[in-house]
Design an enzyme around this catalytic site. Structure first.
Site, PDB file in Angstrom:
ATOM      1  N   ASP A   1      11.161 -27.373   2.159  1.00 38.24           N
ATOM      2  CA  ASP A   1       9.957 -27.634   1.376  1.00 38.24           C
ATOM      3  C   ASP A   1       9.850 -29.144   1.188  1.00 38.24           C
ATOM      4  OD1 ASP A   1       9.472 -24.942   1.233  1.00 38.24           O
ATOM      5  OD2 ASP A   1      10.317 -24.688  -0.781  1.00 38.24           O
TER       6      ASP A   1
ATOM      7  N   ASP B   1       4.474 -13.422   1.868  1.00 42.88           N
ATOM      8  CA  ASP B   1       5.229 -13.778   0.666  1.00 42.88           C
ATOM      9  C   ASP B   1       5.337 -12.512  -0.162  1.00 42.88           C
ATOM     10  OD1 ASP B   1       5.501 -16.464   1.332  1.00 42.88           O
ATOM     11  OD2 ASP B   1       3.613 -17.018   0.390  1.00 42.88           O
TER      12      ASP B   1
END
Lengths: 259, 201
Positions: free
Chosen positions: A130, A11
């Site tokens: 998600d 990330d």
């Protein structure tokens, strides 16, 4: 034998690798190019780099990072975050990405999936979802909901249905993040992963919750995942992909070894 | 070593070019300049996506130029769809002929319990005498992503098993093809590409 893939996820925020819990409380975890090279050396099957706070200004930073990271990386490399158009995807590919991951942009404009696939092939398009179970629903798995904006906003779509539509529109893989598990190191959501994996013919990458070797074994067996993604367990020297795969092999999971 | 890389707008060339450079090769890319094929020392034809995209090789004249280069003994490597193009054709696009260097036709993996496409790292069984797989041990892993594949024949240089055995690679004289992506297959892939760059004419 086709092996289960272990994917190391970086990330990235403002050109640095970060790690948070459920997308907040970010901690610095190093330089992306250095980290990607280390993961490849330590046995990762693939690298995913997600620009978690992608902005217009940030995109140029991301492309520079992609270029630097791809230079000496000879395993599949997927880039996501801030890719909103076929043009953005093309820039990422030209910088050295093999695949792009698209999430909210695909929800806003599902035709983007086929637009990228038409030029670069379906294998280059990863649709990231998600997901959150819907505890109020009769079937919390089948009715699990798609979220955007770092898991803060529901879009009013069921996860399984959106995964199927993404496949129909030409996605090459699904990257499924169980938001409730993300960063907790308490295990993947195997039931939700299995529900999605059984609904599509393309590979499903399970994400969110990796903490122990057993969690990976479970998401491959019970969760029917084709690949599993992890970030935090690798970042601070807790484990390498190689040691993880050596232990998985002992529990009967087909993995790429030696690597 | 100079490698002519064929661009027929079927996917992204960056990874292949980057890997060839890493191995010390110079590259020149052509999407229709036939002189670059005529003067080529080696030719690499990458490609992902749909077999129909190979139509562009015909319309640009590249098919004929490559056929002539192969006949002159120039080492040629097709990757993924670039390997499939070496066959007579593919059921993915039945009206689009391939080069026909190998007489068989590529077909889709049969439907069943396993997912199609075949995506990920799978093991190779190289066949004895292959120049492309010199120094590669049985069981080494390479990265695949495809739904169509060539059959196992006498020209197969390595097999892989997914649902059924298929040709992971073909090799006859100066013509090579790999169904997997050597540029994405770590140290094993680099070794295979290096073998191709070092194969004598």
């Amino acid at each position: 034998m086709l092996t289960k893939r272990i994917i190391a996820c970086l990330d990235v925020h403002a050109g640095r690798v970060v790690k948070g819990v459920q997308f907040i409380d970010l901690v610095d975890a190093g330089d992306p190019a250095t980290q990607a090279e280390r993961h490849a050396r330590e046995g990762a099957d693939e690298i995913v780099m997600l620009d978690i706070t992608a902005t217009h200004e940030g995109r140029q930073t991301l492309l520079d990072t992609v270029r630097r990271t791809a230079k000496e990386l000879f395993i599949p490399f997927c880039v996501g975050g801030g890719i909103k158009s076929a043009r953005d995807a093309e820039e990422a590919f030209t910088a050295g990405a093999d695949k792009v991951s698209i999430n909210s942009a695909a929800l806003a404009n599902p035709a983007l999936i086929s637009a990228i696939g038409a030029s670069f092939g379906a294998q280059a398009v990863v649709v990231a979802i998600d997901a959150r179970r819907d505890p109020a629903a009769k079937d919390p798995i089948r009715d699990a909901q798609v979220f955007v904006h770092g898991g803060r906003k529901p879009v009013g779509r069921r996860v399984v249905e959106w995964a199927r539509e993404a496949e129909d529109r030409g996605a090459g893989e699904i990257l499924l993040t169980a938001m409730d598990c993300d960063g907790t190191r308490a295990g993947f959501d195997c039931e939700l992963t299995a529900a999605v994996s059984e609904s599509v013919s393309i590979p499903v990458i399970a994400s969110g919750g990796a903490g122990t070797v057993a969690h990976f074994a479970q998401v491959f067996a019970r969760g029917k995942a084709d690949a599993a993604l992890a970030a935090s367990i690798f970042h601070f020297g807790i484990s390498t992909s190689r040691s993880l795969k050596q232990q998985l092999e002992k529990s009967g999971v087909a993995v790429r070894l030696p690597c | 070593m100079r490698v002519t890389v064929i661009d027929y707008k079927a996917g992204n060339l960056t990874s292949v070019l980057k890997t060839l450079h890493h191995l010390g090769a110079e590259t020149q890319v052509t999407d229709g300049d036939l002189s670059l094929v005529g003067s080529a020392e080696r030719i690499v034809l990458p490609g992902v996506g749909h077999f129909a995209a190979t139509e562009r090789l015909d319309s640009t004249g590249l098919t004929g130029a490559i056929r002539a280069a192969i006949a002159h003994g120039v080492p040629f490597l097709g990757i993924c769809v670039g390997m499939q193009w070496l066959y007579a054709g593919s059921t993915e696009a039945p009206s689009q002929p391939g080069l026909g260097f190998f007489s068989e036709t590529c077909t889709r993996f049969p439907e069943g319990h396993e997912k199609v496409p075949h995506v990920g790292w799978n093991s190779l069984e190289p066949l004895p005498g292959s120049r492309l797989f010199a120094g590669i041990e049985p069981g080494e892993y390479v990265y695949f992503t495809h739904s169509f594949k060539g059959p196992v024949t006498q020209d197969t240089a390595a097999t892989t098993h997914y649902i059924e055995p298929f040709a992971a690679a073909v090799e006859r004289n100066n013509v090579f093809g790999v169904q997997f992506h050597p540029e994405k297959s770590g140290a094993t892939g680099l070794k295979i590409l290096k073998n191709f760059l070092e194969v004598s004419r």
